[in-house]
Design a protein around this motif. Structure first.
Motif, PDB file in Angstrom:
ATOM      1  N   TRP A   1      -4.274  31.125 -31.839  1.00  0.00           N
ATOM      2  CA  TRP A   1      -3.461  32.308 -31.603  1.00  0.00           C
ATOM      3  C   TRP A   1      -2.014  31.841 -31.444  1.00  0.00           C
ATOM      4  CZ3 TRP A   1      -5.921  36.250 -27.647  1.00  0.00           C
ATOM      5  CH2 TRP A   1      -7.213  36.584 -28.081  1.00  0.00           C
ATOM      6  N   ARG A   2      -1.124  32.417 -32.213  1.00  0.00           N
ATOM      7  CA  ARG A   2       0.309  32.147 -32.061  1.00  0.00           C
ATOM      8  C   ARG A   2       0.881  33.264 -31.199  1.00  0.00           C
ATOM      9  NH1 ARG A   2       4.487  34.244 -35.282  1.00  0.00           N
ATOM     10  NH2 ARG A   2       6.475  33.141 -35.080  1.00  0.00           N
ATOM     11  N   CYS A   3       1.406  32.904 -30.035  1.00  0.00           N
ATOM     12  CA  CYS A   3       1.858  33.890 -29.055  1.00  0.00           C
ATOM     13  C   CYS A   3       3.361  33.747 -28.827  1.00  0.00           C
ATOM     14  CB  CYS A   3       1.101  33.715 -27.741  1.00  0.00           C
ATOM     15  SG  CYS A   3      -0.705  33.877 -27.929  1.00  0.00           S
ATOM     16  N   VAL A   4       4.085  34.831 -29.087  1.00  0.00           N
ATOM     17  CA  VAL A   4       5.542  34.846 -29.026  1.00  0.00           C
ATOM     18  C   VAL A   4       5.991  35.543 -27.745  1.00  0.00           C
ATOM     19  CG1 VAL A   4       7.632  35.655 -30.178  1.00  0.00           C
ATOM     20  CG2 VAL A   4       5.678  34.880 -31.535  1.00  0.00           C
ATOM     21  N   ALA A   5       6.952  34.947 -27.059  1.00  0.00           N
ATOM     22  CA  ALA A   5       7.460  35.527 -25.813  1.00  0.00           C
ATOM     23  C   ALA A   5       8.103  36.887 -26.075  1.00  0.00           C
ATOM     24  CB  ALA A   5       8.468  34.577 -25.175  1.00  0.00           C
ATOM     25  N   THR A   6       7.872  37.832 -25.158  1.00  0.00           N
ATOM     26  CA  THR A   6       8.464  39.165 -25.260  1.00  0.00           C
ATOM     27  C   THR A   6       9.256  39.458 -23.988  1.00  0.00           C
ATOM     28  OG1 THR A   6       6.608  40.355 -24.232  1.00  0.00           O
ATOM     29  CG2 THR A   6       6.459  39.900 -26.596  1.00  0.00           C
ATOM     30  N   THR A   7      10.022  40.530 -24.021  1.00  0.00           N
ATOM     31  CA  THR A   7      10.881  40.879 -22.883  1.00  0.00           C
ATOM     32  C   THR A   7      10.224  41.865 -21.923  1.00  0.00           C
ATOM     33  OG1 THR A   7      11.899  42.632 -24.214  1.00  0.00           O
ATOM     34  CG2 THR A   7      12.981  40.483 -24.202  1.00  0.00           C
ATOM     35  N   LYS A   8       8.918  42.086 -22.054  1.00  0.00           N
ATOM     36  CA  LYS A   8       8.245  43.062 -21.195  1.00  0.00           C
ATOM     37  C   LYS A   8       8.279  42.666 -19.725  1.00  0.00           C
ATOM     38  CE  LYS A   8       5.118  44.866 -24.735  1.00  0.00           C
ATOM     39  NZ  LYS A   8       3.709  45.099 -25.128  1.00  0.00           N
TER      40      LYS A   8
ATOM     41  N   ASP B   1      18.749  37.459 -21.413  1.00  0.00           N
ATOM     42  CA  ASP B   1      19.973  37.847 -22.112  1.00  0.00           C
ATOM     43  C   ASP B   1      20.108  37.106 -23.438  1.00  0.00           C
ATOM     44  OD1 ASP B   1      20.416  35.343 -21.175  1.00  0.00           O
ATOM     45  OD2 ASP B   1      22.201  35.834 -19.989  1.00  0.00           O
ATOM     46  N   CYS B   2      18.971  36.656 -23.983  1.00  0.00           N
ATOM     47  CA  CYS B   2      18.966  35.994 -25.288  1.00  0.00           C
ATOM     48  C   CYS B   2      17.716  36.435 -26.038  1.00  0.00           C
ATOM     49  CB  CYS B   2      18.983  34.469 -25.131  1.00  0.00           C
ATOM     50  SG  CYS B   2      17.429  33.803 -24.464  1.00  0.00           S
ATOM     51  N   ASP B   3      17.631  36.087 -27.300  1.00  0.00           N
ATOM     52  CA  ASP B   3      16.451  36.394 -28.100  1.00  0.00           C
ATOM     53  C   ASP B   3      15.388  35.336 -27.812  1.00  0.00           C
ATOM     54  OD1 ASP B   3      14.565  37.077 -29.938  1.00  0.00           O
ATOM     55  OD2 ASP B   3      15.747  36.544 -31.710  1.00  0.00           O
ATOM     56  N   ILE B   4      14.343  35.735 -27.105  1.00  0.00           N
ATOM     57  CA  ILE B   4      13.315  34.758 -26.730  1.00  0.00           C
ATOM     58  C   ILE B   4      12.114  34.792 -27.678  1.00  0.00           C
ATOM     59  CG2 ILE B   4      13.962  34.750 -24.299  1.00  0.00           C
ATOM     60  CD1 ILE B   4      11.601  36.605 -23.753  1.00  0.00           C
ATOM     61  N   SER B   5      12.250  35.522 -28.789  1.00  0.00           N
ATOM     62  CA  SER B   5      11.122  35.622 -29.721  1.00  0.00           C
ATOM     63  C   SER B   5      10.820  34.302 -30.424  1.00  0.00           C
ATOM     64  CB  SER B   5      11.393  36.705 -30.768  1.00  0.00           C
ATOM     65  OG  SER B   5      12.536  36.388 -31.545  1.00  0.00           O
ATOM     66  N   SER B   6      11.738  33.340 -30.300  1.00  0.00           N
ATOM     67  CA  SER B   6      11.473  32.022 -30.894  1.00  0.00           C
ATOM     68  C   SER B   6      10.721  31.109 -29.929  1.00  0.00           C
ATOM     69  CB  SER B   6      12.789  31.355 -31.306  1.00  0.00           C
ATOM     70  OG  SER B   6      13.623  31.157 -30.181  1.00  0.00           O
ATOM     71  N   ARG B   7      10.482  31.572 -28.708  1.00  0.00           N
ATOM     72  CA  ARG B   7       9.738  30.791 -27.724  1.00  0.00           C
ATOM     73  C   ARG B   7       8.256  31.095 -27.905  1.00  0.00           C
ATOM     74  NH1 ARG B   7      14.197  29.243 -28.225  1.00  0.00           N
ATOM     75  NH2 ARG B   7      15.842  29.375 -26.655  1.00  0.00           N
ATOM     76  N   GLU B   8       7.488  30.097 -28.293  1.00  0.00           N
ATOM     77  CA  GLU B   8       6.095  30.308 -28.665  1.00  0.00           C
ATOM     78  C   GLU B   8       5.160  29.355 -27.932  1.00  0.00           C
ATOM     79  OE1 GLU B   8       7.105  31.441 -33.349  1.00  0.00           O
ATOM     80  OE2 GLU B   8       6.189  29.511 -32.820  1.00  0.00           O
TER      81      GLU B   8
END
Length: 366
Positions: free
Chosen positions: A294-301, A306-313
């Motif tokens: 499973w590849r799990c991408v960080a979300t802002t929930k 204050d940055c794009d954390i979608s690259s944190r996996e």
């Protein structure tokens, strides 16, 4: 009268020739229709041959010692974490060269061809990128003849472009590896042969997407002892939990997701406590099945980053005896500020791989 007898003789000969031609055509048509029957009802079929030492000694340019052809569903790929992981191929070939420890294999689409008049023209096996695997036909004994086999079928041109010609030829099939006459075998024999390609580790059990249900909570974690931390001074993590609770289940249900696509779009939560800070950090992730993980991408929930954390996996895999493996190769866990410069680099501490045990929901606060 002689002329009449001559004409009569020609007529009889023509009749005999036509009868023989019709018989041959019927046999050939029957052979083609046998293959077409396999195409029509999706029946599985197995053909194979194992060559003995005497044969191989008499054919020094033949590398193949074992060869099996299977028509049916993918006999190699294991159930994995992707919702749709089946192969579109309908036929598979595996060969084991003399002295090799495991077989090579390849898949193809095989179709019985016909000419403009509907007469059979043999069986063609094609692959992706307009490549041809081989041509097939049945002989008078009902054996499957594999001919015009591509000697370089196992070589990927993009991966072998830099090889010297001598090395390239060494990796190819032998010059006598063609015209194989394969006997009909039980389907189980082909499946056993293909199982040698990538043996299943029985300790791993079912994939996570089968173990973990879209409508049920789960909790995995680990609490590291003082002795473990003392022997691993570069490890920051003291405790870690991975879970799905009522809010994650409700989010998945209300999104109206197709359960056949599970776990794509599934939310999970990860909480960690470190020896560098007091308290617990919690981060949400959205997961998709990719191959065996499973590849799990960080979300802002759960954060106001204050940055794009979608690259944190992070990545989840099934572990032995019901455990879950978590991989953190590039600072995807909230052990540090996910917006820091450090988070953009590979994980430098000993917090890269975790083996997590299944826990009671209460251990994750559920």
């Amino acid at each position: 009268m002689a002329a009449v007898r001559g004409l009569a003789g020609i007529g009889a000969g023509a009749a005999l020739w036509l009868a023989l031609a019709a018989s041959a055509s019927g046999q050939q048509s029957g052979k083609a229709s046998g293959w077409q029957a396999l195409e029509a009802d999706g029946a599985e079929a197995c053909f194979g041959r194992v060559y003995d030492k005497a044969h191989l000694k008499a054919h020094p340019n033949q590398k193949v010692q074992r060869i099996f052809f299977y028509r049916g569903g993918d006999p190699v790929s294991h159930p994995n974490e992707e919702p749709s992981s089946g192969s579109s191929y309908d036929s598979y070939l595996t060969t084991t060269e003399r002295g090799a420890k495991k077989p090579d294999w390849v898949g193809a689409w095989c179709r019985a061809g016909v000419d403009e008049d509907g007469n059979p023209q043999g069986i063609h096996c094609g692959m992706e990128c307009d490549r041809t695997l081989a041509s097939l036909r049945f002989d008078a004994k009902g054996r499957l003849i594999v001919e015009k086999l591509d000697r370089y079928v196992y070589l990927d041109p993009s991966e072998t472009a830099e090889l010297e010609e001598e090395q390239y030829e060494k990796l190819a099939l032998g010059t006598d590896d063609d015209g194989f006459a394969l006997e009909r075998r039980p389907a189980a024999e082909c499946k056993a042969e293909f199982a040698k390609v990538d043996p299943i580790d029985p300790a791993l059990g079912e994939p996570l997407r089968v173990r973990l249900k879209p409508d049920r909570p789960f909790c995995f974690g680990r609490d590291y002892t003082a002795a473990h931390l003392a022997s691993n001074p570069e490890q920051v993590t003291k405790t870690i939990r991975v879970f799905r609770g009522p809010s994650e289940l409700a989010s998945y249900a209300t999104a109206g997701r197709d359960l056949d696509n599970w776990p794509n779009g599934a939310d999970i939560m990860v909480s960690v406590a470190t020896r560098k800070a007091s308290g617990t950090s919690v981060q949400s992730y959205s997961c998709d099945g990719e191959g065996d993980q499973w590849r799990c991408v960080a979300t802002t929930k759960t954060s106001d980053a204050d940055c794009d954390i979608s690259s944190r996996e992070i990545y989840l895999r099934r572990g032995a005896k019901g455990t879950m493996m978590l991989s953190n190769p590039a600072n995807g866990l909230p052990l540090i500020d996910l917006c820091s410069a450090e988070a953009a680099e590979a994980t430098a501490s000993d917090d890269r791989i975790y083996r997590l045990e299944p826990m009671q929901p209460a251990e994750c606060g559920l």
